[in-house]
Design a protein around this motif. Structure first.
Motif, PDB file in Angstrom:
ATOM      1  N   GLU A   1      49.486  73.239 -97.206  1.00  0.00           N
ATOM      2  CA  GLU A   1      50.321  72.222 -96.574  1.00  0.00           C
ATOM      3  C   GLU A   1      50.819  71.236 -97.642  1.00  0.00           C
ATOM      4  N   PRO A   2      52.007  70.659 -97.433  1.00  0.00           N
ATOM      5  CA  PRO A   2      52.537  69.714 -98.431  1.00  0.00           C
ATOM      6  C   PRO A   2      51.568  68.582 -98.778  1.00  0.00           C
ATOM      7  N   TYR A   3      50.866  68.024 -97.776  1.00  0.00           N
ATOM      8  CA  TYR A   3      49.957  66.911 -98.079  1.00  0.00           C
ATOM      9  C   TYR A   3      48.779  67.389 -98.914  1.00  0.00           C
ATOM     10  N   GLN A   4      48.354  68.646 -98.727  1.00  0.00           N
ATOM     11  CA  GLN A   4      47.263  69.182 -99.527  1.00  0.00           C
ATOM     12  C   GLN A   4      47.694  69.353-100.985  1.00  0.00           C
ATOM     13  N   ARG A   5      48.922  69.827-101.166  1.00  0.00           N
ATOM     14  CA  ARG A   5      49.447  69.956-102.526  1.00  0.00           C
ATOM     15  C   ARG A   5      49.559  68.591-103.183  1.00  0.00           C
ATOM     16  N   LEU A   6      49.963  67.594-102.401  1.00  0.00           N
ATOM     17  CA  LEU A   6      50.076  66.235-102.914  1.00  0.00           C
ATOM     18  C   LEU A   6      48.721  65.721-103.385  1.00  0.00           C
ATOM     19  N   ILE A   7      47.706  65.856-102.539  1.00  0.00           N
ATOM     20  CA  ILE A   7      46.373  65.366-102.902  1.00  0.00           C
ATOM     21  C   ILE A   7      45.801  66.156-104.070  1.00  0.00           C
ATOM     22  N   LEU A   8      46.059  67.468-104.098  1.00  0.00           N
ATOM     23  CA  LEU A   8      45.613  68.283-105.226  1.00  0.00           C
ATOM     24  C   LEU A   8      46.201  67.763-106.526  1.00  0.00           C
ATOM     25  N   ASN A   9      47.495  67.471-106.511  1.00  0.00           N
ATOM     26  CA  ASN A   9      48.140  66.988-107.732  1.00  0.00           C
ATOM     27  C   ASN A   9      47.694  65.583-108.112  1.00  0.00           C
ATOM     28  N   LEU A  10      47.372  64.752-107.127  1.00  0.00           N
ATOM     29  CA  LEU A  10      46.783  63.455-107.438  1.00  0.00           C
ATOM     30  C   LEU A  10      45.420  63.643-108.102  1.00  0.00           C
ATOM     31  N   GLY A  11      44.688  64.661-107.659  1.00  0.00           N
ATOM     32  CA  GLY A  11      43.398  64.956-108.275  1.00  0.00           C
ATOM     33  C   GLY A  11      43.548  65.411-109.721  1.00  0.00           C
ATOM     34  N   MET A 188      37.023  61.492-106.198  1.00  0.00           N
ATOM     35  CA  MET A 188      38.159  62.392-106.083  1.00  0.00           C
ATOM     36  C   MET A 188      37.696  63.806-105.742  1.00  0.00           C
ATOM     37  N   VAL A 189      36.578  64.225-106.322  1.00  0.00           N
ATOM     38  CA  VAL A 189      36.033  65.537-105.985  1.00  0.00           C
ATOM     39  C   VAL A 189      35.727  65.604-104.493  1.00  0.00           C
ATOM     40  N   GLY A 190      35.165  64.526-103.952  1.00  0.00           N
ATOM     41  CA  GLY A 190      34.886  64.476-102.522  1.00  0.00           C
ATOM     42  C   GLY A 190      36.149  64.554-101.681  1.00  0.00           C
ATOM     43  N   THR A 191      37.176  63.837-102.104  1.00  0.00           N
ATOM     44  CA  THR A 191      38.449  63.857-101.376  1.00  0.00           C
ATOM     45  C   THR A 191      39.054  65.253-101.383  1.00  0.00           C
ATOM     46  N   LEU A 192      39.029  65.903-102.535  1.00  0.00           N
ATOM     47  CA  LEU A 192      39.573  67.261-102.633  1.00  0.00           C
ATOM     48  C   LEU A 192      38.774  68.235-101.773  1.00  0.00           C
ATOM     49  N   SER A 193      37.466  68.093-101.784  1.00  0.00           N
ATOM     50  CA  SER A 193      36.623  68.975-100.973  1.00  0.00           C
ATOM     51  C   SER A 193      36.946  68.820 -99.495  1.00  0.00           C
ATOM     52  N   ASP A 194      37.120  67.580 -99.060  1.00  0.00           N
ATOM     53  CA  ASP A 194      37.444  67.323 -97.651  1.00  0.00           C
ATOM     54  C   ASP A 194      38.858  67.784 -97.309  1.00  0.00           C
ATOM     55  N   THR A 195      39.768  67.663 -98.269  1.00  0.00           N
ATOM     56  CA  THR A 195      41.150  68.074 -98.038  1.00  0.00           C
ATOM     57  C   THR A 195      41.246  69.571 -97.759  1.00  0.00           C
ATOM     58  N   PHE A 196      40.523  70.357 -98.544  1.00  0.00           N
ATOM     59  CA  PHE A 196      40.603  71.810 -98.418  1.00  0.00           C
ATOM     60  C   PHE A 196      39.443  72.408 -97.624  1.00  0.00           C
ATOM     61  N   LYS A 197      38.560  71.495 -97.114  1.00  0.00           N
ATOM     62  CA  LYS A 197      37.394  71.952 -96.335  1.00  0.00           C
ATOM     63  C   LYS A 197      36.629  73.028 -97.096  1.00  0.00           C
ATOM     64  N   GLU A 198      36.439  72.756 -98.359  1.00  0.00           N
ATOM     65  CA  GLU A 198      35.747  73.689 -99.249  1.00  0.00           C
ATOM     66  C   GLU A 198      34.922  72.864-100.224  1.00  0.00           C
ATOM     67  N   GLU A 199      33.613  73.073-100.227  1.00  0.00           N
ATOM     68  CA  GLU A 199      32.753  72.275-101.094  1.00  0.00           C
ATOM     69  C   GLU A 199      32.946  72.688-102.543  1.00  0.00           C
ATOM     70  N   SER A 200      32.862  71.720-103.417  1.00  0.00           N
ATOM     71  CA  SER A 200      33.025  71.973-104.846  1.00  0.00           C
ATOM     72  C   SER A 200      31.796  72.687-105.406  1.00  0.00           C
ATOM     73  N   THR A 201      31.961  73.256-106.599  1.00  0.00           N
ATOM     74  CA  THR A 201      30.850  73.864-107.322  1.00  0.00           C
ATOM     75  C   THR A 201      30.796  73.262-108.714  1.00  0.00           C
ATOM     76  N   PRO A 202      29.764  72.474-109.045  1.00  0.00           N
ATOM     77  CA  PRO A 202      28.643  72.054-108.188  1.00  0.00           C
ATOM     78  C   PRO A 202      29.126  71.133-107.066  1.00  0.00           C
ATOM     79  N   THR A 203      28.278  70.933-106.072  1.00  0.00           N
ATOM     80  CA  THR A 203      28.640  70.122-104.922  1.00  0.00           C
ATOM     81  C   THR A 203      28.729  68.651-105.297  1.00  0.00           C
TER      82      THR A 203
END
Length: 222
Positions: A1-11, A188-203
């Motif tokens: 989604e456009p907002y996900q791409r936006l947040i990804l690029n902010l990250g 920011m890692v937390g925001t990205l994880s919540d944006t994509f509903k995918e936990e980071s590695t490491p968490t």
């Protein structure tokens, strides 16, 4: 989604800023690194705000045309030679897009406000649980950016010279900049994880434990 791409690029943007911060700290420019943290903090607040407030996303995207229109007016007024070379169709589009979205950004006086969001950054920090770090880090970064008397005092080494600020390299404010930069990165890692509903590695929990270990346990020992 456009907002996900936006947040990804902010990250990614924030990650690049962290690399800049580390470069400055590694060369003894702690005060300069604190200016970088100021931007990282704003990016982190905005990314989380855009995630939590879906109604704000369109304004963020459309603010681009306000910025483009301001640039256009500047070129027209101060760079007449360049103005004559601009593509008429591009100029026409910028004016049309600005006219179409302008009403979204008017303040109570009917003027275009200074930001994409009706809430200022302090208010957005409260809405995104950034208030505590905002009150400390943003104030320090802002006075350094604006060169206030408080900012000048942060550059002095009174043991060296009471009349002129000290010049880098120095360890002053390097630890504080790294600490705040790491915190912004963690958020920011937390925001990205919540944006994509995918936990980071490491968490984020593991990263948080590392952050606590470095800045609380080891920091206390040193």
């Amino acid at each position: 989604e456009p907002y996900q791409r936006l947040i990804l690029n902010l990250g990614i943007y924030s990650g690049v800023s962290m690399m800049e911060l580390v470069t400055l700290v590694g060369n003894g420019f702690g005060q300069g690194a604190m200016k970088i943290v100021r931007g990282m903090l704003e990016n982190g607040i905005n990314a989380e705000y855009l995630l939590r407030e879906p109604s704000s996303r369109e304004d963020y995207f459309l603010w681009h045309w306000v910025e483009q229109y301001k640039n256009l007016r500047y070129v027209e007024k101060y760079m007449p030679a360049v103005w004559k070379t601009l593509d008429p169709e591009a100029v026409k589009r910028i004016k049309a897009e600005y006219a179409a979205c302008k009403s979204r950004f008017l303040n109570a006086k009917g003027d275009v406000r200074g930001s994409w969001c009706a809430f200022n950054l302090a208010d957005r920090s409260i809405k995104t649980d950034f208030e505590e770090v905002y009150r400390l880090v943003y104030a320090i970064g802002s006075k350094l950016t604006h060169g206030t008397m408080g900012a000048l005092s942060m550059h002095f080494d009174l043991a060296e010279d009471v009349h002129r600020i000290a010049v880098p390299p120095s360890l002053e404010w390097c630890g504080e900049a790294l600490n705040a930069g790491h915190l912004c990165t963690l958020r920011m890692v937390g925001t990205l994880s919540d944006t994509f509903k995918e936990e980071s590695t490491p968490t984020r929990e593991e990263i948080g434990k590392d952050f606590h270990e470095v800045w609380t346990t080891l920091g206390a020992k040193t």
